[in-house]
Design a protein around this motif. Structure first.
Motif, PDB file in Angstrom:
ATOM      1  N   GLY A 254       0.789  -1.226   0.000  1.00  0.00           N
ATOM      2  CA  GLY A 254       0.000   0.000   0.000  1.00  0.00           C
ATOM      3  C   GLY A 254       0.818   1.272   0.000  1.00  0.00           C
ATOM      4  O   GLY A 254       0.253   2.361  -0.071  1.00  0.00           O
ATOM      5  N   LEU A 255       2.148   1.151   0.098  1.00  0.00           N
ATOM      6  CA  LEU A 255       3.010   2.324   0.096  1.00  0.00           C
ATOM      7  C   LEU A 255       3.926   2.305  -1.122  1.00  0.00           C
ATOM      8  O   LEU A 255       4.525   1.275  -1.441  1.00  0.00           O
ATOM      9  N   ARG A 256       4.062   3.467  -1.760  1.00  0.00           N
ATOM     10  CA  ARG A 256       4.941   3.551  -2.929  1.00  0.00           C
ATOM     11  C   ARG A 256       6.399   3.746  -2.515  1.00  0.00           C
ATOM     12  O   ARG A 256       7.304   3.294  -3.183  1.00  0.00           O
TER      13      ARG A 256
ATOM     14  N   ILE B 187      -4.469  11.483   2.464  1.00  0.00           N
ATOM     15  CA  ILE B 187      -3.698  10.310   2.886  1.00  0.00           C
ATOM     16  C   ILE B 187      -3.348   9.441   1.674  1.00  0.00           C
ATOM     17  O   ILE B 187      -2.268   8.861   1.600  1.00  0.00           O
ATOM     18  N   LYS B 188      -4.261   9.392   0.715  1.00  0.00           N
ATOM     19  CA  LYS B 188      -4.017   8.611  -0.491  1.00  0.00           C
ATOM     20  C   LYS B 188      -2.818   9.166  -1.260  1.00  0.00           C
ATOM     21  O   LYS B 188      -1.973   8.415  -1.766  1.00  0.00           O
TER      22      LYS B 188
ATOM     23  N   LYS C  53       0.406   8.162   0.602  1.00  0.00           N
ATOM     24  CA  LYS C  53       0.802   6.762   0.430  1.00  0.00           C
ATOM     25  C   LYS C  53       1.353   6.479  -0.960  1.00  0.00           C
ATOM     26  O   LYS C  53       2.181   5.582  -1.138  1.00  0.00           O
ATOM     27  N   SER C  54       0.885   7.241  -1.947  1.00  0.00           N
ATOM     28  CA  SER C  54       1.353   7.019  -3.325  1.00  0.00           C
ATOM     29  C   SER C  54       2.527   7.926  -3.687  1.00  0.00           C
ATOM     30  O   SER C  54       2.997   7.911  -4.821  1.00  0.00           O
TER      31      SER C  54
ATOM     32  N   SER D 128       5.810   1.980   9.553  1.00  0.00           N
ATOM     33  CA  SER D 128       4.475   1.439   9.252  1.00  0.00           C
ATOM     34  C   SER D 128       4.053   0.366  10.247  1.00  0.00           C
ATOM     35  O   SER D 128       2.858   0.225  10.553  1.00  0.00           O
TER      36      SER D 128
END
Length: 247
Positions: A107-109, A155-156, A159-160, A175
Motif C-alpha cells: 500500500g506504500l509507494r 492520505i491517499k 501513500k502514493s 508502518s
C-alpha cells in the motif's frame, strides 16, 4: 621527444586539465544547488577538489611555459598524491556503501529503511551522540516534515508519494507501528501499537521531535549518504581515469 615538444604537450595537457577542474567545480556547484543546508556540506570536498586540480594545472602549465624543471617536478609529485587520494577515497566509498537497501510495504509507494542494514562505519557515525545531535538540529531547521502536509493534501496522495529516505524515516513513524495518519505530518497516537519497535514510542507529532530520535531516521540519512557517496565515487572513477591519462 625533444624538450620543446614535451613542454608543448604538457601545456596543452594542463590546459585540458584546467577545463576538467572547471567541470569538477561546476559539478560541485550543481550538487550544492540541489541539496538543502543539511546536506550541502557534501559538496565542499567536490569544490575543494576542483580548486586543487585547477591549482595543480596552473603549476604544470607555468612549468611548461617557463620550462622550469622545479615546477614540473612539483606538478608531477602533487598530481601523483591527488591520484592516490582519489583512488583510496573511491575504494573506501564503494566498500562503505556496499550494504543497505530499502524495504517495501503493501500500500506504500515509498520504501522504509532499517539502520542495521547499513555498514558498521555508518552505524558508528550515526550513533555518535555529537554527530547525530548536529544532524538532528539541521533536519529540524530544514522543516522537511512540516512541508509534507502541504505537498500531499490527502492520505491517499501521501501513500502514493515517492518520499525521500529522510522524509520516510524522520517525518513519520514506521508502518509497523500502525498509527493512523491524519495528514502528512500528524498521526493518531491514541492507537495502541503492539509493535516492539522502539521507534513507535519515540515518535511524537511535535515539529521538533517527530521521529528524529528514531533509528529509522538515522537509516534514512544513511541511505541518502549512500546514494550521494556512490554518485561522488563514480564521478571520481571518471576523474581518476582522465587525470591518469593526462598525467
Amino acid at each position: 621527444m625533444g624538450m620543446g615538444t614535451s613542454t608543448f604537450v604538457i601545456r596543452w595537457v594542463n590546459l585540458l586539465t584546467m577545463l576538467l577542474a572547471g567541470a569538477v567545480i561546476i559539478f560541485g556547484v550543481w550538487m550544492s544547488t540541489h541539496n538543502d543546508g543539511c546536506r550541502r556540506s557534501l559538496t565542499f570536498p567536490v569544490l575543494a577538489l576542483g580548486g586543487f586540480i585547477f591549482l595543480i594545472s596552473i603549476i604544470g602549465f607555468l612549468g611548461a611555459c617557463k620550462r622550469s624543471v622545479a615546477l614540473l617536478w612539483i606538478y608531477l609529485v602533487v598530481l601523483l598524491i591527488v591520484l592516490v587520494a582519489i583512488l583510496v577515497f573511491t575504494v573506501l566509498a564503494f566498500i562503505v556503501t556496499n550494504n543497505g537497501s530499502g524495504h517495501t510495504n503493501p500500500g506504500l509507494r515509498y520504501k522504509e529503511y532499517k539502520l542495521n542494514d547499513y555498514s558498521s562505519w555508518f552505524l558508528k557515525q550515526l550513533n555518535n551522540t555529537d554527530n547525530w545531535k548536529r544532524l538532528k538540529s539541521c533536519l529540524v531547521k530544514s522543516e522537511q516534515c512540516r512541508k509534507l502536509s502541504k505537498k500531499y493534501k490527502t492520505i491517499k496522495q501521501l501513500k502514493s508519494a515517492e518520499l525521500t529516505p529522510i522524509e520516510a524515516g524522520c517525518c513519520r513513524p514506521p508502518s509497523e507501528c500502525g498509527y493512523p495518519a491524519v495528514n502528512g505530518s500528524y498521526y493518531d497516537l491514541s492507537f495502541h501499537s503492539i509493535s516492539s519497535n522502539k521507534d513507535c514510542k519515540l515518535y511524537k507529532n511535535l515539529r521538533t521531535v517527530k521521529c528524529y530520535n528514531c533509528d529509522s531516521c538515522k537509516a534514512g540519512v544513511a541511505q541518502y549518504m549512500k546514494t550521494e557517496w556512490r554518485l561522488v565515487a563514480m564521478f571520481n572513477v571518471v576523474l581518476f581515469l582522465v587525470l591518469e591519462e593526462t598525467g
